[in-house]
Every structure is written in structure tokens, then in C-alpha cells.
Write a protein that holds these residues in place. Structure first.
Motif, PDB file in Angstrom:
ATOM      1  N   ALA A   6      11.295   0.663  -9.999  1.00  0.00           N
ATOM      2  CA  ALA A   6      10.975   0.418  -8.626  1.00  0.00           C
ATOM      3  C   ALA A   6      12.145  -0.062  -7.925  1.00  0.00           C
ATOM      4  O   ALA A   6      11.938  -0.183  -6.534  1.00  0.00           O
ATOM      5  N   ILE A  40      -2.391   2.539  -8.188  1.00  0.00           N
ATOM      6  CA  ILE A  40      -1.805   3.381  -7.443  1.00  0.00           C
ATOM      7  C   ILE A  40      -2.357   3.774  -6.086  1.00  0.00           C
ATOM      8  O   ILE A  40      -2.228   3.858  -5.273  1.00  0.00           O
ATOM      9  N   CYS A  52      -2.768   0.971  -3.757  1.00  0.00           N
ATOM     10  CA  CYS A  52      -1.632   0.651  -3.169  1.00  0.00           C
ATOM     11  C   CYS A  52      -1.213   1.574  -1.918  1.00  0.00           C
ATOM     12  O   CYS A  52      -0.774   1.679  -0.862  1.00  0.00           O
ATOM     13  N   LYS A  53      -1.452   3.094  -2.352  1.00  0.00           N
ATOM     14  CA  LYS A  53      -1.291   3.986  -1.420  1.00  0.00           C
ATOM     15  C   LYS A  53      -2.228   4.015  -0.027  1.00  0.00           C
ATOM     16  O   LYS A  53      -1.808   4.490   0.862  1.00  0.00           O
ATOM     17  N   ARG A  76       5.660   0.911 -10.924  1.00  0.00           N
ATOM     18  CA  ARG A  76       5.316   2.016 -10.105  1.00  0.00           C
ATOM     19  C   ARG A  76       4.704   1.751  -8.875  1.00  0.00           C
ATOM     20  O   ARG A  76       4.927   1.955  -7.666  1.00  0.00           O
ATOM     21  N   ASP A  77       3.751   0.648  -8.993  1.00  0.00           N
ATOM     22  CA  ASP A  77       2.994   0.190  -7.721  1.00  0.00           C
ATOM     23  C   ASP A  77       3.617  -0.696  -6.822  1.00  0.00           C
ATOM     24  O   ASP A  77       3.591  -0.551  -5.967  1.00  0.00           O
ATOM     25  N   VAL A  94       5.804   1.584  -4.539  1.00  0.00           N
ATOM     26  CA  VAL A  94       4.799   1.834  -3.216  1.00  0.00           C
ATOM     27  C   VAL A  94       4.968   0.587  -2.158  1.00  0.00           C
ATOM     28  O   VAL A  94       4.939   0.727  -0.786  1.00  0.00           O
ATOM     29  N   HIS A 132       8.579  -0.231  -0.908  1.00  0.00           N
ATOM     30  CA  HIS A 132       9.370   0.897  -0.327  1.00  0.00           C
ATOM     31  C   HIS A 132       8.501   1.650   0.951  1.00  0.00           C
ATOM     32  O   HIS A 132       9.157   2.315   1.642  1.00  0.00           O
ATOM     33  N   GLU A 133       7.243   1.464   1.086  1.00  0.00           N
ATOM     34  CA  GLU A 133       6.287   2.257   1.734  1.00  0.00           C
ATOM     35  C   GLU A 133       5.375   1.540   2.583  1.00  0.00           C
ATOM     36  O   GLU A 133       5.283   1.759   3.595  1.00  0.00           O
ATOM     37  N   LYS A 134       4.805   0.212   1.972  1.00  0.00           N
ATOM     38  CA  LYS A 134       3.927  -0.566   2.803  1.00  0.00           C
ATOM     39  C   LYS A 134       4.788  -1.712   3.200  1.00  0.00           C
ATOM     40  O   LYS A 134       4.015  -2.566   4.161  1.00  0.00           O
TER      41      LYS A 134
END
Length: 432
Positions: free
Chosen positions: A101, A369, A372-373, A395-396, A399, A402-404
Motif C-alpha cells: 500500500a 475491497i 472500500c471502493k 490492499r484495502d 484504496v 490513496h483514493e478515498k
């Protein structure tokens, strides 16, 4: 024989060394040791091997307590001092978060410790009838094998249950369906212990009599399971249909069936619950989601702290159990539960939960996942993630961070399964 110096442990408890440009994963080897090895799987960049000779032992190497260690596949780290086991598991978590991550927590939480032996309050033992002198075997599978270990004791089971392994072999061997009982489920509650015999053919009246006599002699309740998990029931109608465990710090108790999912290590579960509630900090007036809620292990402490909780779980029987446990503890007014497949979560399905102040996620090994997405701009500002798999947590985490827009405030491990490589962990995420 080639020799290497072991640098570290991997997530399965194998030693990691390097030889001729390859990474070597060596079973039985510990960090700092110089060992000879023999490879059983070769790939262009790595090899998997077993230690054949210990040239320089680690100061943290200990004599395994169990005489079946190395044969039985249930434990993989009994040769490593338990404090070093915990440190190795923390490194596994740290490495997963960084390498998968590219995230490091602001704070690494102190590891959660508990009993190192006799901690396993639930287990699924395999059964197989072997022609000849061995007769019926009851235990865990051999390492990397479909065969069942010829074991007569188990150090991670409570002593009373370990002592039942040999009598169980005799009991099952005496039954008319001895070759049609593939497993025995063990579940320990605070008031009683249940053994569930999975029977693929109907039991005779004599079988039932022998099984009940065994239970009476050894002080355990005997159940059978002729079909799926929901078919499990006591062989004697006078037996309780429930087991129970408590979370005294939160004043709640939870009923469960022997085939329901509950944590293996009840002592660590209580400490993990305390830490999770400290991180989540549920307060009166808040609305909090408990995703993958099971039978209410986290939901009820959240409600007991005064918050309103909505529990979501994919297994309908567990959702029913969670609602019953909320009613049992007088928390039904602050608790609602619903069935939903969280592996298919979407922004729309999460939006239907309503406005949330905080969220707790406790998924199986596959992780969360999809959840989280699916988190949107109105997602909870604080999220506690309890994980049984560092790889899917990492992995989660990628997300979430870096994305949320979340920040990984803290993370740490709980030694839920001492003597094994299993890593349980908890992480706190926050965003503005």
C-alpha cells in the motif's frame, strides 16, 4: 547442500534467505540462523525449501512443546519463542502495509498478548478411519497433506479437550457409521462444551446411546449434524440449544450455535474488543455501521456505549442471531440488523444505510475491497478495520488512503493464534 543465512520470516513463518540471486523460503528456519536446505519447488526468482541442517541456531529458537510439531499442520511457529513470534507478526503487518500500500501508520500500536497455550476454544477436527492398527484418526491434517496426523494430544486446545482426542477415536470407531463421520466440530462456551459429529449417514439408536454415554462421562454436550451447518442439533432434547460467551467490560453476553462463527481465542477477543472500542470511540447520539457484523460481537459493545448501530452481514442466520443477542441484552432499541452481500457493495447500497458518523469493518480473509471502493464523499470520518489477513488489509488500505482521502492513524496486531503464522490486526483510519 547449499547453505544460507536467514534474514527474516515471511507471512507463513518460513525463513527467508538469498542464494545465487534467488529468494529462498525455508521451512523450519529462523532469522539469524545459518542453515542448509533442500528445495522442493524451483522458480526463476525464488525457491521453496525445507531446512536439512541447522549450522548456527538462533538464540530465540526453543524446543517445541508439542511432540507432533512438524508433522501436524496446525502450528508452524512452536520452534520460535512466543515474544519473537509476536514481533515477527508485527513486521509482517508493517511490511504488507508498506510494500503493498506504500503506507505507514502514524502510530504502531503495542501488540495484544494473551495465553500462548490451551487458548483454542473452537476447532474443526478431521476424522478418517484407517484400515489396520491405526483405526480411526481424529485431529488436524498433516503439513501439506490430505492425511490426518496420528495425534493423541494438542497443546493449543484446552487440556480437557486435548485429553478427549484418544477417547474420541474409540467412540467413533465403535459406531455403525464410523467411516461416514468426516469431522468433529468443537465449540466451547462459558457454561458448557459441545462436540458436533458430522454424520453423512443416519445414526442408529445404539450409536446415539454410545455418543450420549460418552458425553456424560466426559462432561460435554453431544450434537450431530446430518446436513448443512443449520442442521446441527443436540442428540438429547434436554441439552441447551445455545452456547454463550460474555464481554464483561461492556456488560453484554452473546448466544451462539456451535457451528456459528465466533473468535477462536476468547481472551484475545475481549482485549481486541477493548482496543477497537477505544479507537472507534462510540458516543451517544452517533450512528455507526458494523459491517460483516456476524452475531453482534462488535455491534453490541457499540450499542452498549450509547451509539446507534446498524449491523450488516451476508449470512441470514447470523443476522437473526445478532438481533436476538441485542434483545437479550436490552439493546434492541439502539440496534438494527440487515442481510446484505457486502462483497457486492456499491455506493447505492451503502447510501441506503443512511448517514453514518463512524464505521467498523471486520471482514473475512477476502477483505472488504468492494466496501472500500464504494465509500463516497459522505463516508464516515472515522473507520476501524479489524483484519485477519495483512495482505487484504494492505490492499484495502491503498484504496482508503490513496483514493478515498483517509489517513492511517494507527495499526497493530493481536496474537489471536499463538504458535501459528496467523496475523490478526486492527487499524484506525480518519479523514477530514
Amino acid at each position: 547442500m547449499p547453505a544460507v543465512v536467514v534474514e527474516s520470516l515471511d507471512h507463513e513463518g518460513r525463513g527467508i534467505g538469498r542464494c545465487e540471486g534467488k529468494t529462498i523460503f525455508i521451512e523450519g528456519a529462523l532469522p539469524g540462523e545459518r542453515v542448509e536446505f533442500e528445495s522442493y519447488r524451483r522458480k526463476p526468482k525464488f525457491e521453496q525449501a525445507v531446512m536439512t541442517s541447522l549450522l548456527r541456531p538462533s538464540a530465540q529458537r526453543v524446543v517445541p512443546r508439542c511432540s507432533y510439531f512438524g508433522l501436524c499442520g496446525g502450528c508452524s511457529m512452536q520452534h520460535l519463542e512466543t515474544g519473537a513470534q509476536v514481533a515477527a507478526k508485527q513486521r509482517v503487518l508493517e511490511n504488507a502495509l508498506w510494500h503493498l500500500a506504500r503506507v505507514r501508520p502514524d502510530v504502531m500500536l503495542s501488540p495484544i498478548h494473551g495465553p500462548d497455550w490451551g487458548y483454542r476454544f473452537r476447532a474443526r477436527l478431521s476424522v478418517h478411519e484407517v484400515p489396520g492398527e491405526l483405526g480411526v484418526l481424529v485431529g488436524f491434517h498433516e503439513k501439506k497433506s490430505s492425511y490426518i496426523a496420528d495425534m493423541k494430544s494438542c497443546e493449543v486446545l484446552p487440556r480437557a479437550l486435548s485429553d478427549l482426542l484418544v477417547p474420541l477415536r474409540g467412540l467413533i470407531g465403535s459406531l455403525s457409521v464410523s467411516d461416514r463421520i468426516p469431522q468433529v466440530e468443537i465449540a466451547v462456551g462459558e457454561a458448557q462444551t459441545v462436540l458436533v459429529l458430522r454424520n453423512l449417514l443416519p445414526l442408529t439408536a445404539q450409536d446415539v446411546s454410545r455418543i450420549l454415554a460418552f458425553g456424560s462421562t466426559h462432561g460435554v454436550d453431544m450434537w450431530h449434524q446430518p446436513g448443512g451447518p443449520d442442521s446441527a442439533r443436540p442428540l438429547d432434547d434436554t441439552m441447551s440449544a445455545w452456547l454463550e460467551y460474555s464481554l464483561p467490560e461492556f456488560g453484554v453476553r452473546l448466544r451462539f450455535k456451535p457451528t456459528d462463527f465466533t473468535q477462536v481465542n476468547i481472551q484475545i477477543n475481549r482485549i481486541l474488543m477493548r482496543r477497537s472500542m477505544q479507537l472507534l470511540d462510540p458516543r451517544p447520539g452517533e450512528r455507526i455501521a458494523d459491517l460483516f457484523c456476524g452475531l453482534g460481537n462488535f455491534s453490541l459493545p457499540i450499542a452498549a456505549r450509547g451509539a446507534s448501530v446498524v449491523g450488516v452481514e451476508g449470512v441470514a442466520s447470523l443476522v437473526q442471531r445478532a438481533a436476538e443477542n441485542a434483545a437479550l441484552n436490552g439493546l434492541a432499541q439502539r440496534s438494527t440488523f440487515q442481510v446484505s452481500n457486502l462483497f457486492d457493495a456499491t455506493p447505492q447500497s451503502l447510501a441506503r444505510l443512511g448517514k453514518l458518523d463512524k464505521m467498523l469493518i471486520d471482514p473475512p480473509r477476502e477483505g472488504a475491497i468492494a466496501v472500500c471502493k464504494a465509500l463516497g464523499n459522505d463516508a464516515p470520518r472515522r473507520l476501524v478495520y479489524v483484519s485477519c489477513n495483512p495482505a487484504t488489509l494492505a490492499r484495502d488500505t491503498a484504496v482508503l488512503v490513496h483514493e478515498k482521502g483517509y489517513r492511517l492513524r494507527s495499526a497493530g496486531i493481536a496474537n489471536m493464534f499463538p504458535q501459528t503464522s496467523h496475523v490478526e490486526s486492527v487499524a484506525l483510519f480518519e479523514r477530514d
